[in-house]
Motif scaffolding. Structure first.
Motif, PDB file in Angstrom:
ATOM      1  N   GLU A   1       0.816  -1.210   0.000  1.00 16.86           N
ATOM      2  CA  GLU A   1       0.000   0.000   0.000  1.00 16.86           C
ATOM      3  C   GLU A   1       0.853   1.265   0.000  1.00 16.86           C
ATOM      4  O   GLU A   1       0.484   2.274  -0.602  1.00 16.86           O
ATOM      5  CB  GLU A   1      -0.923  -0.004   1.220  1.00 16.86           C
ATOM      6  N   SER A   2       1.999   1.217   0.693  1.00 19.13           N
ATOM      7  CA  SER A   2       2.830   2.415   0.833  1.00 19.13           C
ATOM      8  C   SER A   2       3.838   2.594  -0.288  1.00 19.13           C
ATOM      9  O   SER A   2       4.393   3.691  -0.454  1.00 19.13           O
ATOM     10  CB  SER A   2       3.588   2.377   2.175  1.00 19.13           C
ATOM     11  N   ALA A   3       4.106   1.547  -1.050  1.00 23.19           N
ATOM     12  CA  ALA A   3       5.173   1.620  -2.056  1.00 23.19           C
ATOM     13  C   ALA A   3       5.033   2.806  -3.011  1.00 23.19           C
ATOM     14  O   ALA A   3       6.020   3.521  -3.258  1.00 23.19           O
ATOM     15  CB  ALA A   3       5.250   0.302  -2.831  1.00 23.19           C
ATOM     16  N   PRO A   4       3.837   3.074  -3.567  1.00 23.58           N
ATOM     17  CA  PRO A   4       3.745   4.232  -4.478  1.00 23.58           C
ATOM     18  C   PRO A   4       4.074   5.552  -3.785  1.00 23.58           C
ATOM     19  O   PRO A   4       4.707   6.430  -4.383  1.00 23.58           O
ATOM     20  CB  PRO A   4       2.274   4.201  -4.936  1.00 23.58           C
ATOM     21  N   ALA A   5       3.664   5.689  -2.515  1.00 24.99           N
ATOM     22  CA  ALA A   5       3.933   6.930  -1.789  1.00 24.99           C
ATOM     23  C   ALA A   5       5.416   7.054  -1.449  1.00 24.99           C
ATOM     24  O   ALA A   5       5.987   8.152  -1.508  1.00 24.99           O
ATOM     25  CB  ALA A   5       3.091   6.990  -0.515  1.00 24.99           C
ATOM     26  N   VAL A   6       6.060   5.943  -1.097  1.00 20.18           N
ATOM     27  CA  VAL A   6       7.495   5.976  -0.805  1.00 20.18           C
ATOM     28  C   VAL A   6       8.275   6.375  -2.045  1.00 20.18           C
ATOM     29  O   VAL A   6       9.192   7.213  -1.987  1.00 20.18           O
ATOM     30  CB  VAL A   6       7.967   4.606  -0.270  1.00 20.18           C
ATOM     31  N   VAL A   7       7.930   5.810  -3.191  1.00 18.30           N
ATOM     32  CA  VAL A   7       8.613   6.153  -4.440  1.00 18.30           C
ATOM     33  C   VAL A   7       8.363   7.615  -4.803  1.00 18.30           C
ATOM     34  O   VAL A   7       9.269   8.322  -5.281  1.00 18.30           O
ATOM     35  CB  VAL A   7       8.164   5.206  -5.572  1.00 18.30           C
ATOM     36  N   ALA A   8       7.149   8.096  -4.557  1.00 24.99           N
ATOM     37  CA  ALA A   8       6.849   9.505  -4.825  1.00 24.99           C
ATOM     38  C   ALA A   8       7.639  10.425  -3.897  1.00 24.99           C
ATOM     39  O   ALA A   8       8.100  11.498  -4.311  1.00 24.99           O
ATOM     40  CB  ALA A   8       5.352   9.762  -4.675  1.00 24.99           C
ATOM     41  N   LEU A   9       7.803  10.023  -2.636  1.00 25.61           N
ATOM     42  CA  LEU A   9       8.625  10.810  -1.711  1.00 25.61           C
ATOM     43  C   LEU A   9      10.081  10.843  -2.179  1.00 25.61           C
ATOM     44  O   LEU A   9      10.753  11.877  -2.083  1.00 25.61           O
ATOM     45  CB  LEU A   9       8.549  10.237  -0.301  1.00 25.61           C
ATOM     46  N   ALA A  10      10.572   9.709  -2.665  1.00 26.46           N
ATOM     47  CA  ALA A  10      11.942   9.671  -3.175  1.00 26.46           C
ATOM     48  C   ALA A  10      12.119  10.660  -4.314  1.00 26.46           C
ATOM     49  O   ALA A  10      13.130  11.378  -4.397  1.00 26.46           O
ATOM     50  CB  ALA A  10      12.283   8.252  -3.631  1.00 26.46           C
ATOM     51  N   LYS A  11      11.146  10.724  -5.191  1.00 26.99           N
ATOM     52  CA  LYS A  11      11.213  11.678  -6.305  1.00 26.99           C
ATOM     53  C   LYS A  11      11.147  13.112  -5.794  1.00 26.99           C
ATOM     54  O   LYS A  11      11.902  13.988  -6.251  1.00 26.99           O
ATOM     55  CB  LYS A  11      10.066  11.409  -7.279  1.00 26.99           C
ATOM     56  N   LYS A  12      10.251  13.349  -4.825  1.00 33.29           N
ATOM     57  CA  LYS A  12      10.085  14.697  -4.274  1.00 33.29           C
ATOM     58  C   LYS A  12      11.372  15.204  -3.641  1.00 33.29           C
ATOM     59  O   LYS A  12      11.733  16.378  -3.782  1.00 33.29           O
ATOM     60  CB  LYS A  12       8.947  14.689  -3.249  1.00 33.29           C
ATOM     61  N   PHE A  13      12.078  14.315  -2.935  1.00 31.85           N
ATOM     62  CA  PHE A  13      13.291  14.719  -2.222  1.00 31.85           C
ATOM     63  C   PHE A  13      14.566  14.369  -3.001  1.00 31.85           C
ATOM     64  O   PHE A  13      15.660  14.476  -2.449  1.00 31.85           O
ATOM     65  CB  PHE A  13      13.321  14.073  -0.831  1.00 31.85           C
ATOM     66  N   ASN A  14      14.398  13.970  -4.270  1.00 38.04           N
ATOM     67  CA  ASN A  14      15.532  13.688  -5.154  1.00 38.04           C
ATOM     68  C   ASN A  14      16.476  12.655  -4.542  1.00 38.04           C
ATOM     69  O   ASN A  14      17.692  12.851  -4.456  1.00 38.04           O
ATOM     70  CB  ASN A  14      16.293  14.978  -5.471  1.00 38.04           C
ATOM     71  N   VAL A  15      15.895  11.535  -4.103  1.00 35.26           N
ATOM     72  CA  VAL A  15      16.644  10.457  -3.460  1.00 35.26           C
ATOM     73  C   VAL A  15      16.572   9.216  -4.341  1.00 35.26           C
ATOM     74  O   VAL A  15      15.499   8.838  -4.812  1.00 35.26           O
ATOM     75  CB  VAL A  15      16.060  10.145  -2.064  1.00 35.26           C
ATOM     76  N   ASP A  16      17.708   8.578  -4.562  1.00 34.55           N
ATOM     77  CA  ASP A  16      17.769   7.367  -5.384  1.00 34.55           C
ATOM     78  C   ASP A  16      17.343   6.160  -4.551  1.00 34.55           C
ATOM     79  O   ASP A  16      17.988   5.825  -3.559  1.00 34.55           O
ATOM     80  CB  ASP A  16      19.200   7.184  -5.900  1.00 34.55           C
ATOM     81  N   MET A  17      16.264   5.482  -4.956  1.00 31.95           N
ATOM     82  CA  MET A  17      15.755   4.319  -4.223  1.00 31.95           C
ATOM     83  C   MET A  17      15.362   3.227  -5.226  1.00 31.95           C
ATOM     84  O   MET A  17      14.189   2.910  -5.408  1.00 31.95           O
ATOM     85  CB  MET A  17      14.560   4.720  -3.342  1.00 31.95           C
ATOM     86  N   PRO A  18      16.347   2.615  -5.876  1.00 33.70           N
ATOM     87  CA  PRO A  18      16.039   1.657  -6.940  1.00 33.70           C
ATOM     88  C   PRO A  18      15.319   0.404  -6.466  1.00 33.70           C
ATOM     89  O   PRO A  18      14.498  -0.152  -7.207  1.00 33.70           O
ATOM     90  CB  PRO A  18      17.413   1.327  -7.527  1.00 33.70           C
ATOM     91  N   ILE A  19      15.618  -0.076  -5.264  1.00 32.86           N
ATOM     92  CA  ILE A  19      14.938  -1.282  -4.778  1.00 32.86           C
ATOM     93  C   ILE A  19      13.469  -0.987  -4.543  1.00 32.86           C
ATOM     94  O   ILE A  19      12.587  -1.752  -4.970  1.00 32.86           O
ATOM     95  CB  ILE A  19      15.608  -1.815  -3.490  1.00 32.86           C
ATOM     96  N   CYS A  20      13.183   0.118  -3.877  1.00 37.63           N
ATOM     97  CA  CYS A  20      11.784   0.491  -3.637  1.00 37.63           C
ATOM     98  C   CYS A  20      11.055   0.715  -4.963  1.00 37.63           C
ATOM     99  O   CYS A  20       9.884   0.337  -5.106  1.00 37.63           O
ATOM    100  CB  CYS A  20      11.703   1.743  -2.771  1.00 37.63           C
ATOM    101  N   ALA A  21      11.742   1.333  -5.920  1.00 37.86           N
ATOM    102  CA  ALA A  21      11.116   1.568  -7.223  1.00 37.86           C
ATOM    103  C   ALA A  21      10.796   0.253  -7.913  1.00 37.86           C
ATOM    104  O   ALA A  21       9.736   0.104  -8.545  1.00 37.86           O
ATOM    105  CB  ALA A  21      12.036   2.419  -8.091  1.00 37.86           C
TER     106      ALA A  21
END
Length: 334
Positions: A285-305
């Motif tokens: 349920e949270s995965a889309p929001a976590v990936v969106a937060l990564a984009k918002k804060f310009n953080v590389d999170m390839p596993i979560c993506a």
């Protein structure tokens, strides 16, 4: 000596909420658990077992279940443990029944989809008079309900409130540690669930223990990067509600998130997996929001993506694995 709250209400009768009710009852508190499902209320009150969400665990007979938010709101301390995506609606329904400054500890791990709100953001919007507190850390509901040793974190900017919550539910076998870093406590709990799905996929695909170790380690780096970018403290992320929770969840198929990933890794369809479950896998349920937060804060999170793409069914498991394994070699850093 800090005086405990004498009455506790748990909102949400899933496995974790039921386990927290068991802890509060063992600590000698008057405990009410609010359940949305009438059959859960009936089972807890008549057979002292939550057969729907925590079967096989004999519950303290002092725990009383109710379907009334108004009744639950009479407690001195509220432990809010609905699924993260339902936290807002539960708090909104509770609002009319609460005093101006209620004592509430948020016990759900996730990020609200769409708004990208942490649970403390949801609390601030729905109940602005409440001082925020978060309960997070490593613990499986069945172990906690059975009284097996568990350590967790109570985070709040109000140290007196955090210490009073500790005095209320702390036991020799349930050991809360006080912190003041809300963001760290929340990000740790939310991101580890997403990483756990990835570890489960590796388990289901039989990629070996080395792959799981790599996913935990590099997943932790993703968790830390996002947490620090959002203002969390490194010591919180390195503690129980960050690293500790990540290791526990990723290392066991007792985790709903890891077991979901394992089923996906075995090649099963997501719809078939979910049809067999009543409990929520918060990482999905949270995965889309976590990936969106990564984009918002310009953080590389390839596993979560990669996990988000798998559960959204935009990419196959094999293609996601191939994408991660084809990333450029580089120096190891957080």
């Amino acid at each position: 000596m800090t005086s405990p709250f004498q009455s506790v209400a748990v909102l949400g009768a899933g496995a974790w909420g039921t386990a927290l009710a068991q802890v509060a009852a063992a600590a000698g508190r008057q405990v009410t658990i609010w359940a949305l499902e009438p059959e859960v209320v009936e089972a807890v009150n008549t057979t002292h077992e939550n057969t729907a969400f925590l079967p096989g665990i004999a519950l303290n007979s002092a725990i009383r279940a109710t379907g009334s938010l108004a009744e639950a709101a009479r407690a001195e301390l509220i432990l809010a443990a609905p699924p993260a995506q339902h936290m807002r609606s539960v708090l909104r329904g509770l609002k009319a029944h609460l005093p101006p400054q209620p004592a509430i500890a948020l016990c759900a791990k996730g990020v609200e989809r769409g708004t990208l709100a942490l649970m403390t953001d949801v609390l601030a919007a729905e109940l602005p008079g409440a001082v925020p507190a978060v309960l997070s850390g490593p613990g499986f509901a069945k172990d906690v309900a059975r009284g097996l040793p568990t350590a967790t974190t109570i985070a709040s900017p109000d140290t007196a409130l955090a210490q009073r919550i500790v005095a209320t539910i702390g036991l020799p076998t349930f050991r809360p540690y006080v912190a003041d870093d809300l963001i760290g406590a929340e990000i740790g709990g939310a991101v580890k669930n997403v990483i756990a799905i990835g570890c489960g996929v590796a388990e289901g695909r039989k990629l070996g223990d080395g792959a799981r170790a790599a996913l935990i380690t590099r997943g932790f780096a993703e968790l830390v990067r996002l947490g620090l970018a959002m203002g969390a403290k490194a010591e919180t992320l390195n503690g129980l509600c960050g690293l500790g929770d990540l290791v526990l969840t990723c290392a066991s198929l007792n985790s709903r998130n890891t077991s979901l990933g394992a089923a996906l890794g075995e090649g099963r369809r997501l719809s078939d997996i979910l049809a067999e479950r009543r409990s929520v896998a918060e990482g999905m349920e949270s995965a889309p929001a976590v990936v969106a937060l990564a984009k918002k804060f310009n953080v590389d999170m390839p596993i979560c993506a990669a996990v988000e793409a798998i559960v959204a069914e935009r990419i196959s498991v094999d293609d996601a694995i191939a994408t991660l394994l084809s990333r450029p070699f580089k120096a190891e850093r957080a």
